[in-house]
Write an enzyme that holds these catalytic residues in place. Structure first.
Site, PDB file in Angstrom:
ATOM      1  N   LYS A  10       0.838  -1.216   0.000  1.00  0.00           N
ATOM      2  CA  LYS A  10       0.000   0.000   0.000  1.00  0.00           C
ATOM      3  C   LYS A  10       0.867   1.258   0.000  1.00  0.00           C
ATOM      4  O   LYS A  10       0.700   2.148  -0.828  1.00  0.00           O
ATOM      5  CB  LYS A  10      -0.960   0.003   1.213  1.00  0.00           C
ATOM      6  CG  LYS A  10      -1.888  -1.211   1.262  1.00  0.00           C
ATOM      7  CD  LYS A  10      -2.863  -1.146   2.422  1.00  0.00           C
ATOM      8  CE  LYS A  10      -2.231  -1.261   3.794  1.00  0.00           C
ATOM      9  NZ  LYS A  10      -1.561  -2.552   4.075  1.00  0.00           N
ATOM     10  N   ARG A  61     -10.349   0.263   8.526  1.00  0.00           N
ATOM     11  CA  ARG A  61      -9.796  -1.050   8.838  1.00  0.00           C
ATOM     12  C   ARG A  61     -10.754  -1.916   9.649  1.00  0.00           C
ATOM     13  O   ARG A  61     -10.394  -3.025  10.038  1.00  0.00           O
ATOM     14  CB  ARG A  61      -8.541  -0.803   9.684  1.00  0.00           C
ATOM     15  CG  ARG A  61      -7.324  -1.522   9.213  1.00  0.00           C
ATOM     16  CD  ARG A  61      -6.241  -1.091  10.172  1.00  0.00           C
ATOM     17  NE  ARG A  61      -5.053  -1.826  10.004  1.00  0.00           N
ATOM     18  CZ  ARG A  61      -4.007  -1.395   9.312  1.00  0.00           C
ATOM     19  NH1 ARG A  61      -4.042  -0.235   8.704  1.00  0.00           N
ATOM     20  NH2 ARG A  61      -2.940  -2.130   9.246  1.00  0.00           N
ATOM     21  N   ARG A 110      11.453  -5.859   4.863  1.00  0.00           N
ATOM     22  CA  ARG A 110      11.430  -4.437   5.190  1.00  0.00           C
ATOM     23  C   ARG A 110      11.980  -4.165   6.592  1.00  0.00           C
ATOM     24  O   ARG A 110      12.465  -3.057   6.874  1.00  0.00           O
ATOM     25  CB  ARG A 110       9.984  -3.937   5.107  1.00  0.00           C
ATOM     26  CG  ARG A 110       9.828  -2.456   5.367  1.00  0.00           C
ATOM     27  CD  ARG A 110       8.379  -2.023   5.312  1.00  0.00           C
ATOM     28  NE  ARG A 110       7.596  -2.680   6.338  1.00  0.00           N
ATOM     29  CZ  ARG A 110       6.272  -2.642   6.421  1.00  0.00           C
ATOM     30  NH1 ARG A 110       5.573  -1.991   5.529  1.00  0.00           N
ATOM     31  NH2 ARG A 110       5.641  -3.254   7.400  1.00  0.00           N
ATOM     32  N   ARG A 139      10.636  -0.850  11.987  1.00  0.00           N
ATOM     33  CA  ARG A 139       9.336  -0.725  12.650  1.00  0.00           C
ATOM     34  C   ARG A 139       9.189  -1.783  13.728  1.00  0.00           C
ATOM     35  O   ARG A 139       9.447  -2.962  13.484  1.00  0.00           O
ATOM     36  CB  ARG A 139       8.207  -0.872  11.616  1.00  0.00           C
ATOM     37  CG  ARG A 139       7.786   0.437  11.009  1.00  0.00           C
ATOM     38  CD  ARG A 139       6.811   0.264   9.880  1.00  0.00           C
ATOM     39  NE  ARG A 139       5.601  -0.483  10.220  1.00  0.00           N
ATOM     40  CZ  ARG A 139       4.539  -0.577   9.406  1.00  0.00           C
ATOM     41  NH1 ARG A 139       4.543   0.027   8.240  1.00  0.00           N
ATOM     42  NH2 ARG A 139       3.486  -1.268   9.772  1.00  0.00           N
ATOM     43  N   ARG A 180      -0.792  -9.535  13.243  1.00  0.00           N
ATOM     44  CA  ARG A 180      -1.325  -8.514  12.331  1.00  0.00           C
ATOM     45  C   ARG A 180      -2.140  -9.164  11.213  1.00  0.00           C
ATOM     46  O   ARG A 180      -3.183  -8.648  10.810  1.00  0.00           O
ATOM     47  CB  ARG A 180      -0.168  -7.689  11.736  1.00  0.00           C
ATOM     48  CG  ARG A 180       0.465  -6.761  12.761  1.00  0.00           C
ATOM     49  CD  ARG A 180       1.810  -6.226  12.312  1.00  0.00           C
ATOM     50  NE  ARG A 180       1.742  -5.444  11.098  1.00  0.00           N
ATOM     51  CZ  ARG A 180       2.832  -5.110  10.376  1.00  0.00           C
ATOM     52  NH1 ARG A 180       4.036  -5.526  10.752  1.00  0.00           N
ATOM     53  NH2 ARG A 180       2.702  -4.371   9.309  1.00  0.00           N
TER      54      ARG A 180
HETATM   55  P1  AP5 Z   1       4.688  -1.678   1.917  1.00  0.00           P
HETATM   56  O1  AP5 Z   1       4.374  -0.847   0.729  1.00  0.00           O
HETATM   57  O2  AP5 Z   1       5.400  -1.059   3.044  1.00  0.00           O
HETATM   58  O3  AP5 Z   1       3.358  -2.421   2.427  1.00  0.00           O
HETATM   59  P2  AP5 Z   1       2.081  -1.877   3.198  1.00  0.00           P
HETATM   60  O4  AP5 Z   1       0.896  -2.509   2.553  1.00  0.00           O
HETATM   61  O5  AP5 Z   1       2.115  -0.388   3.302  1.00  0.00           O
HETATM   62  O6  AP5 Z   1       2.322  -2.582   4.588  1.00  0.00           O
HETATM   63  P3  AP5 Z   1       2.209  -2.040   6.094  1.00  0.00           P
HETATM   64  O7  AP5 Z   1       2.961  -3.010   6.936  1.00  0.00           O
HETATM   65  O8  AP5 Z   1       2.537  -0.600   6.171  1.00  0.00           O
HETATM   66  O9  AP5 Z   1       0.684  -2.257   6.328  1.00  0.00           O
HETATM   67  P4  AP5 Z   1      -0.042  -2.307   7.666  1.00  0.00           P
HETATM   68  O10 AP5 Z   1      -1.440  -2.187   7.180  1.00  0.00           O
HETATM   69  O11 AP5 Z   1       0.246  -3.487   8.489  1.00  0.00           O
HETATM   70  O12 AP5 Z   1       0.578  -1.098   8.509  1.00  0.00           O
HETATM   71  P5  AP5 Z   1       0.049   0.330   8.885  1.00  0.00           P
HETATM   72  O13 AP5 Z   1       1.210   1.218   8.938  1.00  0.00           O
HETATM   73  O14 AP5 Z   1      -1.128   0.704   8.057  1.00  0.00           O
HETATM   74  O15 AP5 Z   1       5.476  -2.945   1.386  1.00  0.00           O
HETATM   75  C1  AP5 Z   1       6.020  -3.908   2.291  1.00  0.00           C
HETATM   76  C2  AP5 Z   1       7.402  -4.352   1.796  1.00  0.00           C
HETATM   77  O16 AP5 Z   1       7.259  -5.061   0.582  1.00  0.00           O
HETATM   78  C3  AP5 Z   1       8.355  -3.181   1.510  1.00  0.00           C
HETATM   79  O17 AP5 Z   1       9.657  -3.545   1.879  1.00  0.00           O
HETATM   80  C4  AP5 Z   1       8.254  -3.016  -0.013  1.00  0.00           C
HETATM   81  O18 AP5 Z   1       9.433  -2.490  -0.556  1.00  0.00           O
HETATM   82  C5  AP5 Z   1       8.002  -4.431  -0.456  1.00  0.00           C
HETATM   83  N1  AP5 Z   1       7.184  -4.519  -1.680  1.00  0.00           N
HETATM   84  C6  AP5 Z   1       6.073  -3.783  -1.977  1.00  0.00           C
HETATM   85  N2  AP5 Z   1       5.570  -4.159  -3.167  1.00  0.00           N
HETATM   86  C7  AP5 Z   1       6.373  -5.163  -3.623  1.00  0.00           C
HETATM   87  C8  AP5 Z   1       6.359  -5.978  -4.810  1.00  0.00           C
HETATM   88  N3  AP5 Z   1       5.417  -5.846  -5.769  1.00  0.00           N
HETATM   89  N4  AP5 Z   1       7.322  -6.915  -4.937  1.00  0.00           N
HETATM   90  C9  AP5 Z   1       8.270  -7.078  -3.988  1.00  0.00           C
HETATM   91  N5  AP5 Z   1       8.348  -6.335  -2.847  1.00  0.00           N
HETATM   92  C10 AP5 Z   1       7.401  -5.392  -2.676  1.00  0.00           C
HETATM   93  O19 AP5 Z   1      -0.504   0.112  10.364  1.00  0.00           O
HETATM   94  C11 AP5 Z   1       0.348  -0.209  11.436  1.00  0.00           C
HETATM   95  C12 AP5 Z   1      -0.460  -0.368  12.714  1.00  0.00           C
HETATM   96  O20 AP5 Z   1      -1.073   0.896  13.061  1.00  0.00           O
HETATM   97  C13 AP5 Z   1      -1.636  -1.350  12.656  1.00  0.00           C
HETATM   98  O21 AP5 Z   1      -1.219  -2.671  12.882  1.00  0.00           O
HETATM   99  C14 AP5 Z   1      -2.535  -0.804  13.772  1.00  0.00           C
HETATM  100  O22 AP5 Z   1      -2.059  -1.163  15.029  1.00  0.00           O
HETATM  101  C15 AP5 Z   1      -2.364   0.715  13.610  1.00  0.00           C
HETATM  102  N6  AP5 Z   1      -3.359   1.253  12.685  1.00  0.00           N
HETATM  103  C16 AP5 Z   1      -3.118   1.832  11.479  1.00  0.00           C
HETATM  104  N7  AP5 Z   1      -4.260   2.212  10.885  1.00  0.00           N
HETATM  105  C17 AP5 Z   1      -5.258   1.869  11.728  1.00  0.00           C
HETATM  106  C18 AP5 Z   1      -6.679   1.969  11.675  1.00  0.00           C
HETATM  107  N8  AP5 Z   1      -7.306   2.501  10.621  1.00  0.00           N
HETATM  108  N9  AP5 Z   1      -7.405   1.511  12.733  1.00  0.00           N
HETATM  109  C19 AP5 Z   1      -6.801   1.003  13.811  1.00  0.00           C
HETATM  110  N10 AP5 Z   1      -5.459   0.845  13.927  1.00  0.00           N
HETATM  111  C20 AP5 Z   1      -4.699   1.277  12.893  1.00  0.00           C
HETATM  112 MG    MG Z   2       2.271   1.000   4.928  1.00  0.00          MG
END
Ligand code: AP5
Ligand code: MG
Length: 190
Positions: A14, A89, A128, A134, A146
């Site tokens: 994402k 979410r 990552r 992180r 997660r």
């Molecule tokens: P990356 O692009 O970083 O993936 P992402 O989908 O952004 O993954 P996140 O881990 O950020 O998602 P998340 O939903 O768990 O975390 P968030 O920060 O939202 O890609 C991942 C890796 O893969 C990178 O190294 C990239 O280079 C690689 N990659 C990407 N595409 C690729 C491809 N095609 N081929 C190969 N490699 C590739 O949330 C974190 C925490 O915050 C949650 O767990 C929760 O506790 C809290 N939180 C956030 N939002 C909410 C909400 N709305 N409600 C409640 N709690 C929340």
């Molecule tokens: Mg992200």
């Protein structure tokens, strides 16, 4: 104003794909995860509350993120739309988003869902971990929690948005560029 939801499990890409989308479509990227990590870094009371939950792989309370989203909508100007990453979410957040947008006569434009299998989630997040440091990427147990949180609390949104005719799923397997082009071919239609 366009309101796109970039949906998908942890590690689906994402954040990676948001960069290209923001540039191509003049959008403002809102990642609730990034906003929460900023609060943690700044040591705010909200950050302290969020830290304990994030480090276990659990979600923070709905009201916390809903407030963040509403204030971004109200303050950011000069864009053609917003790209929501990591929000909504839960079904309650999806319903709250509809209500927030209805206040200004707006609605969700489309959901773009990047899908990858669970094994690939672990692989990508582990890749990552060393680069970004992180806390919630640090152990397989947290990553698995997660993933479980995603399946139980977030996945039900798929049916919600399918029913609304807004759900567009794309295959997240492939190079970053291949996935990007699939996303563009969906978003170009709106
Ligand atoms: P990356 O692009 O970083 O993936 P992402 O989908 O952004 O993954 P996140 O881990 O950020 O998602 P998340 O939903 O768990 O975390 P968030 O920060 O939202 O890609 C991942 C890796 O893969 C990178 O190294 C990239 O280079 C690689 N990659 C990407 N595409 C690729 C491809 N095609 N081929 C190969 N490699 C590739 O949330 C974190 C925490 O915050 C949650 O767990 C929760 O506790 C809290 N939180 C956030 N939002 C909410 C909400 N709305 N409600 C409640 N709690 C929340
Ligand atoms: Mg992200």
């Amino acid at each position: 104003m366009k309101y796109y939801i970039l949906f998908g499990p942890p590690g689906a890409g994402k954040g990676t794909q948001a960069t290209a989308m923001v540039e191509k479509y003049n959008l403002h990227h809102i990642s609730t995860g990034d906003l929460l990590r900023k609060e943690i870094k700044a040591g705010t009371p909200l950050g302290l509350q969020a830290k304990a939950l994030i480090e276990k792989g659990c979600l923070v309370p709905d009201e916390v993120v809903e407030g963040m989203i509403e204030s971004e909508f109200a303050t950011v100007k000069g864009v053609d739309g917003f790209l929501l990453d990591g929000f909504p979410r839960t079904l309650a957040q999806a319903e709250a988003l509809d209500q927030i947008l209805a206040k200004t006569g707006d609605e969700v434009t489309a959901v773009v869902s990047i899908m990858i299998p669970d094994e690939m989630i672990i692989e990508r997040i582990q890749g990552r971990a060393a680069k970004e440091g992180r806390a919630d990427d640090a152990s397989v147990d947290i990553i698995k929690n997660r993933i479980a949180t995603y399946h139980s609390q977030t996945e039900p949104e798929i049916a919600y948005y399918q029913k609304a005719g807004k759900y567009n799923e794309i295959d997240g397997i492939g190079t970053i560029e291949e996935v990007r082009d699939r996303i563009f071919s969906v978003v170009d239609k709106f």
